[in-house]
Motif scaffolding. Structure first.
Motif, PDB file in Angstrom:
ATOM      1  N   CYS A 138       0.754  -1.407   0.081  1.00  0.00           N
ATOM      2  CA  CYS A 138      -0.077  -0.021  -0.031  1.00  0.00           C
ATOM      3  C   CYS A 138       1.065   0.930   0.118  1.00  0.00           C
ATOM      4  O   CYS A 138       1.812   1.008   0.060  1.00  0.00           O
ATOM      5  CB  CYS A 138      -0.962  -0.454   1.222  1.00  0.00           C
ATOM      6  SG  CYS A 138      -2.143  -1.525   1.023  1.00  0.00           S
ATOM      7  N   ASP A 140       0.157   5.517   0.377  1.00  0.00           N
ATOM      8  CA  ASP A 140       0.002   6.308   1.515  1.00  0.00           C
ATOM      9  C   ASP A 140      -0.060   7.541   0.031  1.00  0.00           C
ATOM     10  O   ASP A 140       0.828   8.716  -0.161  1.00  0.00           O
ATOM     11  CB  ASP A 140       0.572   6.673   2.513  1.00  0.00           C
ATOM     12  CG  ASP A 140      -0.433   7.961   3.649  1.00  0.00           C
ATOM     13  OD1 ASP A 140      -0.763   8.640   2.885  1.00  0.00           O
ATOM     14  OD2 ASP A 140      -0.524   8.242   4.685  1.00  0.00           O
ATOM     15  N   ASN A 143       0.456  11.022   1.514  1.00  0.00           N
ATOM     16  CA  ASN A 143       2.238  12.081   1.518  1.00  0.00           C
ATOM     17  C   ASN A 143       2.977  10.966   0.289  1.00  0.00           C
ATOM     18  O   ASN A 143       4.350  11.105   0.340  1.00  0.00           O
ATOM     19  CB  ASN A 143       2.340  11.280   3.089  1.00  0.00           C
ATOM     20  CG  ASN A 143       3.266  10.240   3.141  1.00  0.00           C
ATOM     21  OD1 ASN A 143       3.102   9.089   2.370  1.00  0.00           O
ATOM     22  ND2 ASN A 143       2.942  10.116   4.282  1.00  0.00           N
ATOM     23  N   MET A 147       3.225   2.631   2.658  1.00  0.00           N
ATOM     24  CA  MET A 147       2.842   2.413   4.162  1.00  0.00           C
ATOM     25  C   MET A 147       3.729   1.053   4.722  1.00  0.00           C
ATOM     26  O   MET A 147       3.328   0.387   4.166  1.00  0.00           O
ATOM     27  CB  MET A 147       1.691   2.457   3.847  1.00  0.00           C
ATOM     28  CG  MET A 147       0.652   3.373   3.866  1.00  0.00           C
ATOM     29  SD  MET A 147      -1.485   2.958   3.373  1.00  0.00           S
ATOM     30  CE  MET A 147      -1.286   3.257   4.531  1.00  0.00           C
ATOM     31  N   VAL A 183       7.467   5.483   5.008  1.00  0.00           N
ATOM     32  CA  VAL A 183       6.682   6.963   6.122  1.00  0.00           C
ATOM     33  C   VAL A 183       7.254   6.203   7.337  1.00  0.00           C
ATOM     34  O   VAL A 183       7.908   5.430   8.248  1.00  0.00           O
ATOM     35  CB  VAL A 183       5.356   6.451   6.960  1.00  0.00           C
ATOM     36  CG1 VAL A 183       4.266   7.096   7.823  1.00  0.00           C
ATOM     37  CG2 VAL A 183       4.373   5.961   5.081  1.00  0.00           C
TER      38      VAL A 183
END
Length: 183
Positions: A138, A140, A143, A147, A183
């Motif tokens: 995944c 995000d 941003n 992820m 992240v």
């Protein structure tokens, strides 16, 4: 259901408040791949949908006539200096979604998925694929980062919609290269 291939159409799905505009690239008995056409009349990617996901199709509406005029302008004023849609080909006698997901994995491109049972879109990279399932790493979209430790397993039969080779996903991929990957 066979969908007209000779014109642009409005495609309605479970969300009746909005629709997509597209032109059929190819279709088989249960799926269809459209050229996605944005609000400026430009081809902006591919949308693949299960036909049972589609609730209504309209053609020759006032909105489509306007988009048709925008498309005429776009042909004379392309933005292909920074985006051009890659030509893809699939065998319509074989399951289209599996071919598209393999294409995404093999070409390391971002896809956006909508499932029949969810109200949320999932965006990311197809990292594994079998005849029944995929593993999606995944991203995000807020941003432009992977992820951390978020990969989901999705049954292919539960996928109703795939966006691939789109402007949005290419821009997201570019942003990811510029801002970092975790992240």
């Amino acid at each position: 259901m066979t969908i007209r291939e000779d014109c642009i159409i409005e495609i309605y799905t479970k969300n009746q408040d909005s629709f997509s505009v597209g032109k059929v690239c190819f279709q088989n008995h249960d799926s269809v791949v459209f050229y996605s056409i944005d609000e400026q009349g430009k081809i902006a990617g591919y949308y693949a949908m299960k036909k049972k996901y589609i609730t209504k199709i309209l053609d020759n509406t006032e909105y489509l006539r306007k988009i048709g005029k925008y498309m005429e302008y776009s042909e004379k004023n392309p933005y292909d200096s920074w985006f051009s849609l890659k030509k893809v080909e699939f065998e319509i006698s074989k399951p289209l979604f599996i071919q598209i997901l393999r294409y995404a994995k093999d070409n390391d491109i971002i896809v956006t998925l909508d499932m029949f049972i969810s109200d949320y879109l999932e965006t990311g990279y197809v990292r594994e694929i079998t005849q029944e399932k995929i593993v999606l790493e995944c991203v995000d979209v807020g941003n432009a980062r992977i992820m951390d430790k978020v990969s989901i397993e999705i049954e292919i039969e539960s996928i109703a919609f795939i966006e691939f080779e789109s402007i949005d996903n290419r821009l997201l991929q570019y942003a990811m290269q510029k801002v970092g990957k975790s992240v």
